[in-house]
Design a protein around this motif. Sequence first.
Motif, mmCIF file in Angstrom:
data_model
loop_
_atom_site.group_PDB
_atom_site.id
_atom_site.type_symbol
_atom_site.label_atom_id
_atom_site.label_comp_id
_atom_site.label_asym_id
_atom_site.label_seq_id
_atom_site.Cartn_x
_atom_site.Cartn_y
_atom_site.Cartn_z
ATOM 1 N N ARG A 154 0.821 -1.208 0.000
ATOM 2 C CA ARG A 154 0.000 0.000 0.000
ATOM 3 C C ARG A 154 0.861 1.267 0.000
ATOM 4 O O ARG A 154 0.547 2.236 -0.691
ATOM 5 C CB ARG A 154 -0.913 0.016 1.234
ATOM 6 N N LEU A 155 1.937 1.254 0.775
ATOM 7 C CA LEU A 155 2.742 2.461 0.933
ATOM 8 C C LEU A 155 3.507 2.820 -0.333
ATOM 9 O O LEU A 155 3.503 3.981 -0.762
ATOM 10 C CB LEU A 155 3.717 2.281 2.102
ATOM 11 N N LEU A 156 4.160 1.847 -0.948
ATOM 12 C CA LEU A 156 5.011 2.162 -2.093
ATOM 13 C C LEU A 156 4.225 2.715 -3.285
ATOM 14 O O LEU A 156 4.645 3.715 -3.887
ATOM 15 C CB LEU A 156 5.836 0.936 -2.483
ATOM 16 N N PRO A 157 3.078 2.142 -3.659
ATOM 17 C CA PRO A 157 2.306 2.756 -4.746
ATOM 18 C C PRO A 157 1.795 4.159 -4.397
ATOM 19 O O PRO A 157 1.714 5.026 -5.277
ATOM 20 C CB PRO A 157 1.136 1.778 -4.958
ATOM 21 N N LEU A 158 1.446 4.380 -3.125
ATOM 22 C CA LEU A 158 1.013 5.710 -2.702
ATOM 23 C C LEU A 158 2.124 6.729 -2.944
ATOM 24 O O LEU A 158 1.887 7.816 -3.505
ATOM 25 C CB LEU A 158 0.634 5.690 -1.220
ATOM 26 N N LEU A 159 3.326 6.407 -2.542
ATOM 27 C CA LEU A 159 4.447 7.325 -2.717
ATOM 28 C C LEU A 159 4.776 7.489 -4.206
ATOM 29 O O LEU A 159 5.101 8.595 -4.654
ATOM 30 C CB LEU A 159 5.670 6.824 -1.959
ATOM 31 N N ASP A 160 4.675 6.414 -4.960
ATOM 32 C CA ASP A 160 4.953 6.494 -6.394
ATOM 33 C C ASP A 160 3.948 7.420 -7.091
ATOM 34 O O ASP A 160 4.327 8.226 -7.953
ATOM 35 C CB ASP A 160 4.906 5.101 -6.998
#
Length: 248
Positions: free
Chosen positions: A236-242
Amino acid sequence: MPDKMMHIPTADGQADAFAAFPDDGVRHPGVLMYADGFGIRPALRELARELAGHGYYVLVPNLFYRHGPAPVIELPEYIGEDARPAVFAQLMPLIEAHTAERVLSDADAYLEFLTTRPEVAAGPVAVTGYCIGGLLAMRTAAAHPGRVAAVAGFHGPVGADGPEALHRLLSTLTAEVHLGHAATDMTPEALVELDQALDAAGVDHTSEIYPGTAHGFTMSDTDAFDPAGLRRHWDRLLPLLDRTLAGR
């Protein structure tokens, strides 16, 4: 992955902090990471390094620097059920002393420090947090609309201050939000109420209960650790930051 201890000037002195970042001579988006109440320790450094490895400059401040450098209290290598009462007896006075005023004053200093690092790209940053750090992340993002593009909180007491305080918190939030709740922290009914508050405030968000998890599921040095929950957190976190910081 390079890392170092830093000192951040604040209104009340200097906060020690841990920073991890890629060593490639390129400026990367900044992420302010708030620790859980146990603070900076190997498990938090591991999370920061992992995130930095995906192309971010990650800054983890010592929340309780007014009481001394990290570790502010002595922690066992593994924080199991037997150790928790003694640890929390020391932690609770520090948490209670960390008022909303202190949180916001510190957030100003942390963001100013992070965004002026030579390794950090220009533009908005992201804020993430764990446990009490999840609430601090939301408060920081709400206090800095336009400056924070994304905020994520994991097993954090986001609605702990009641509906009115939650409404005020969300009213100024412009960042995209992800909230990952422990199954022991959030009932489905409470999740519906929180989602309704987020929708009413017009916040772009995802908010979900991570199945089978207990409070603290991301922390590898506790008995609450859940590997599947930690993987879901990264998913969840990595796509949000991307989505929010890509191209910087």
